[in-house]
Design a protein around this motif. Structure first.
Motif: not given
Length: 174
Positions: A126-129, A145-153
């Motif tokens: 999902m993070a890669s997508s 940054w958005l991907t990293g934040g959402i992955a942390l979520w």
């Protein structure tokens, strides 16, 4: 798991593994297998939809306009999706191949570990997508940054919160 003085298996807090129910190991394995199958049904449906979508992307006209980095990111994403599918469908194949061998408790334990690995792979997929899509919509640093934040979520709700509850909970407390 450890062994208590009475020979019963104990969890990480020194509590008997079956403290909450009066059931045999076979009944516990049956219950845990049913619970696991329900969880897998939900997860597998989402993974199959995501993977199916990923497989169609290469046939879109805009795919030829992707940069080399974006094509590499797409390749990694598809590979992660395939690995996720394999791991999350693995428990079903394992159950089918081991049915009737009186190995259900072992099967449930291994299938549970595969499911956790599948969730980790799903998070990576999902993070890669998301990174691929956000790179096409925004600048590279904003997408990262958005991907990293959402992955942390996702990590917070899929792993941290359940593990926190697991180690905090004491039997009998409401």
């Amino acid at each position: 798991m450890t062994q208590s003085r009475g020979g019963d298996a104990e969890d990480h807090r020194g509590l008997p593994d079956d403290w909450e129910r009066d059931e045999t190991p076979e009944e516990r394995a049956d219950r845990r297998w049913g619970d696991l199958l329900q969880e897998l049904r939900v997860t597998q449906t989402g993974v199959q939809i995501l993977f199916g979508f990923l497989l169609t992307v290469v046939f879109q006209q805009r795919f030829t306009h992707l940069s080399g980095t974006e094509k590499n990111l797409y390749t990694v994403t598809v590979a992660l999706g395939a690995a996720t599918m394999a791991v999350l469908i693995g428990p079903v194949a394992m159950h089918r191949l081991l049915t009737g061998r009186r190995l259900k408790p072992e099967t449930v334990t291994l299938a549970s570990k595969l499911t956790v690995l599948g969730l980790v792979l799903l998070l990576c997929t999902m993070a890669s997508s998301l990174l691929l899509v956000l790179r096409l919509a925004n600048s590279g640093s904003t997408a990262a940054w958005l991907t990293g934040g959402i992955a942390l979520w996702f990590v917070l709700f899929w792993f941290v919160l359940p593990l926190w509850a697991r180690y905090r909970t004491v039997p009998g407390e409401e």
